[in-house]
Enzyme design. Structure first.
Site, PDB file in Angstrom:
ATOM      1  N   ARG A 120       0.844  -1.210   0.000  1.00  8.07           N
ATOM      2  CA  ARG A 120       0.000   0.000   0.000  1.00  8.07           C
ATOM      3  C   ARG A 120       0.869   1.246   0.000  1.00  8.07           C
ATOM      4  O   ARG A 120       2.059   1.182   0.300  1.00  8.07           O
ATOM      5  CB  ARG A 120      -0.957   0.010   1.189  1.00  8.07           C
ATOM      6  CG  ARG A 120      -0.310  -0.243   2.533  1.00  8.07           C
ATOM      7  CD  ARG A 120      -1.380  -0.418   3.621  1.00  8.07           C
ATOM      8  NE  ARG A 120      -0.764  -0.905   4.862  1.00  8.07           N
ATOM      9  CZ  ARG A 120      -1.418  -1.261   5.951  1.00  8.07           C
ATOM     10  NH1 ARG A 120      -2.738  -1.205   5.983  1.00  8.07           N
ATOM     11  NH2 ARG A 120      -0.799  -1.686   7.028  1.00  8.07           N
ATOM     12  N   GLU A 122       4.731   0.865   1.407  1.00  9.95           N
ATOM     13  CA  GLU A 122       4.914  -0.154   2.442  1.00  9.95           C
ATOM     14  C   GLU A 122       5.162  -1.521   1.807  1.00  9.95           C
ATOM     15  O   GLU A 122       4.348  -1.989   1.013  1.00  9.95           O
ATOM     16  CB  GLU A 122       3.666  -0.190   3.330  1.00  9.95           C
ATOM     17  CG  GLU A 122       3.728  -1.252   4.414  1.00  9.95           C
ATOM     18  CD  GLU A 122       2.491  -1.239   5.302  1.00  9.95           C
ATOM     19  OE1 GLU A 122       1.967  -0.151   5.625  1.00  9.95           O
ATOM     20  OE2 GLU A 122       2.045  -2.345   5.663  1.00  9.95           O
ATOM     21  N   TYR A 152      -2.159  -9.800  17.666  1.00 13.32           N
ATOM     22  CA  TYR A 152      -2.412  -8.784  16.635  1.00 13.32           C
ATOM     23  C   TYR A 152      -3.506  -7.842  17.145  1.00 13.32           C
ATOM     24  O   TYR A 152      -4.633  -7.872  16.686  1.00 13.32           O
ATOM     25  CB  TYR A 152      -2.851  -9.511  15.368  1.00 13.32           C
ATOM     26  CG  TYR A 152      -2.984  -8.692  14.091  1.00 13.32           C
ATOM     27  CD1 TYR A 152      -2.794  -7.322  14.056  1.00 13.32           C
ATOM     28  CD2 TYR A 152      -3.317  -9.334  12.901  1.00 13.32           C
ATOM     29  CE1 TYR A 152      -2.926  -6.611  12.876  1.00 13.32           C
ATOM     30  CE2 TYR A 152      -3.448  -8.635  11.714  1.00 13.32           C
ATOM     31  CZ  TYR A 152      -3.264  -7.270  11.710  1.00 13.32           C
ATOM     32  OH  TYR A 152      -3.409  -6.570  10.538  1.00 13.32           O
TER      33      TYR A 152
HETATM   34  N1  UDP Z   1      -6.478  -7.640   3.413  1.00  8.56           N
HETATM   35  C1  UDP Z   1      -6.547  -7.972   2.064  1.00  8.56           C
HETATM   36  N2  UDP Z   1      -6.736  -6.985   1.150  1.00  8.56           N
HETATM   37  C2  UDP Z   1      -6.807  -5.677   1.499  1.00  8.56           C
HETATM   38  C3  UDP Z   1      -6.732  -5.325   2.856  1.00  8.56           C
HETATM   39  C4  UDP Z   1      -6.562  -6.333   3.787  1.00  8.56           C
HETATM   40  O1  UDP Z   1      -6.447  -9.139   1.721  1.00  8.56           O
HETATM   41  O2  UDP Z   1      -6.972  -4.818   0.595  1.00  8.56           O
HETATM   42  C5  UDP Z   1      -6.304  -8.743   4.373  1.00  8.56           C
HETATM   43  C6  UDP Z   1      -4.823  -9.080   4.570  1.00  8.56           C
HETATM   44  O3  UDP Z   1      -4.697 -10.454   4.852  1.00  8.56           O
HETATM   45  C7  UDP Z   1      -4.479  -8.236   5.797  1.00  8.56           C
HETATM   46  C8  UDP Z   1      -5.742  -8.372   6.616  1.00  8.56           C
HETATM   47  O4  UDP Z   1      -6.795  -8.359   5.653  1.00  8.56           O
HETATM   48  O5  UDP Z   1      -3.326  -8.700   6.452  1.00  8.56           O
HETATM   49  C9  UDP Z   1      -5.958  -7.294   7.650  1.00  8.56           C
HETATM   50  O6  UDP Z   1      -5.945  -6.032   7.018  1.00  8.56           O
HETATM   51  P1  UDP Z   1      -5.842  -4.680   7.847  1.00  8.56           P
HETATM   52  O7  UDP Z   1      -6.094  -3.551   6.929  1.00  8.56           O
HETATM   53  O8  UDP Z   1      -6.684  -4.784   9.080  1.00  8.56           O
HETATM   54  O9  UDP Z   1      -4.300  -4.698   8.272  1.00  8.56           O
HETATM   55  P2  UDP Z   1      -3.370  -3.634   9.003  1.00  8.56           P
HETATM   56  O10 UDP Z   1      -3.892  -2.262   8.701  1.00  8.56           O
HETATM   57  O11 UDP Z   1      -3.362  -3.999  10.452  1.00  8.56           O
HETATM   58  O12 UDP Z   1      -2.043  -3.877   8.348  1.00  8.56           O
END
Ligand code: UDP
Length: 379
Positions: free
Chosen positions: A287, A310, A358
């Site tokens: 992202r 990232e 987490y």
């Molecule tokens: N995820 C995904 N696609 C996305 C966003 C999230 O597959 O566009 C999945 C992925 O496995 C990720 C999890 O959902 O690790 C949790 O996402 P979140 O945005 O909660 O993660 P964080 O912001 O904590 O990195």
């Protein structure tokens, strides 16, 4: 440093350590020493102003405060104000932009349809019915049982492969429970009633939490440097990695780390939103964060913006730990450390690293407040 007579030591100044230190100083009225190996407080939630662009950026990737816990919300509001930011995320799949989490806009955009909520529920139910498994037991099964295989393949599979480099059938289902699925056009990333970014930034929030004459902070200090000087009757609140504390004697817990590539770009708006995910596996980063969008109330330069790409990476000993992988094998190892920790009456483990969990910021704060009440104040 003279540790003689010290009754409370907090290791790590992220939310777990900072909240407990604040409670010990303000509520218990005791002196507490906070040590952190980094040159700043706040752990991975820390933010500061980038001198080149003037933009407040989150040093360890975007942190959006959101909670349904009123106690936590009221507690935080004693130390800072929050702006009215509500998190929305877009995702780039094969060069086209969709709303994330998956909602009616994502579904209609992806399938080229104009379904209404009832029609989309039925349509997705048909997609799901093509799959055969009983109770979804892992990330892949959970996601497919909610959205069907094609949406999973487009928006979850590649992103998850990049983020975890672990077979999604070995990852716990609750990772994906973090993401709601919606059959309307609500594009909020979180359902929580209270959301926002600290108006003066997370760095300022941590400074307020830790601002007390009974709190002493020592930065650039690794626990191993002071370990042998700690009085035996001192209570240690430890928010570092639990396996490291025990010298990895029961095995190494699996983590993911990040590589964050910061860049100042000569434009007033790089991507029009704070977070753009990239779900294709062929794009190497997961992202792009653009931090100016977190503070609409601030006046930022119109010709510069601060962005961060990232990349998720395999964690090796010594790297910063960001995400616990929590496979079944990891959790067996973790339980051995929990048993070992139970034999130490003067150490409390907590936070994402100390409890190998987490957790979001609000969950860590809630955990810290409960730990203080149940295990520190009462003892
Ligand atoms: N995820 C995904 N696609 C996305 C966003 C999230 O597959 O566009 C999945 C992925 O496995 C990720 C999890 O959902 O690790 C949790 O996402 P979140 O945005 O909660 O993660 P964080 O912001 O904590 O990195």
């Amino acid at each position: 440093m003279d540790l003689q007579g010290l009754k409370y030591l907090v290791v790590g100044s992220g939310f777990f350590g900072a909240v407990i230190a604040e409670r010990i100083a303000n509520d218990l009225g005791e002196r507490v020493l906070v040590v952190d190996k980094r040159s700043h407080v706040g752990g991975n939630s820390y933010s500061e102003v980038d001198p080149e662009s003037g933009v407040e950026y989150h040093k360890y990737g975007s942190h959006i405060f959101h909670t349904k816990n009123q106690l936590v919300w009221e507690y935080c509001n004693r130390f800072c104000t929050f702006n009215n930011y509500r998190h929305k995320v877009l995702t780039n799949y094969m060069g086209r932009i969709y709303q994330m989490p998956i909602n009616l806009s994502t579904i209609n955009g992806f399938y080229g349809t104009s379904l209404n909520p009832d029609q989309s529920r039925q349509f997705i139910a048909e997609e799901i019915s093509r799959e055969t498994f009983a109770a979804p037991a892992n990330l892949e099964e959970k996601a497919v049982s909610q959205i069907g295989r094609p949406l999973y393949n487009a928006f979850i599979k590649g992103y998850t492969a990049k983020q975890w480099e672990t077979d999604p059938r070995l990852l716990p289902a609750d990772i994906i429970n973090r993401l709601p699925v919606r059959f309307d056009y609500n594009a909020d990333y979180f359902n929580d009633p209270w959301q926002g970014i600290p108006t003066d930034g997370y760095g300022a929030l941590f400074r307020m939490l830790l601002k007390h004459p009974r709190i002493e902070i020592q930065l650039n200090t690794d626990f191993s440097e002071i370990r042998s000087h700690i009085p035996t009757d001192c209570l240690i609140i430890y928010s570092g990695q639990i396996d490291q504390f025990f010298n990895y004697q029961h095995g190494i817990l699996g983590w993911r780390t990040l590589r964050l590539e910061n860049d100042v770009v000569q434009t007033g708006d790089f991507q029009g939103t704070s977070v753009m995910n990239y779900s294709d596996e062929s794009v190497p980063f997961t992202r792009i964060h653009e931090f100016r969008h977190y503070h609409k109330e601030r006046i930022y330069p119109r010709d510069k913006t601060f962005i961060c790409r990232e990349y998720s990476k395999t964690w090796h000993q010594g790297d910063e730990a960001y995400y616990p992988i929590n496979t079944n094998a990891d959790n067996v190892v973790y339980n051995r450390y929990v048993a070992a920790a139970a034999r130490y009456k003067n150490i409390i483990f907590g936070g994402r690293l100390g409890s190998y969990s987490y957790m979001d910021m609000d969950q860590v704060i809630g955990h810290a407040l409960r730990t203080y009440e149940d295990s520190i104040k009462k003892s």
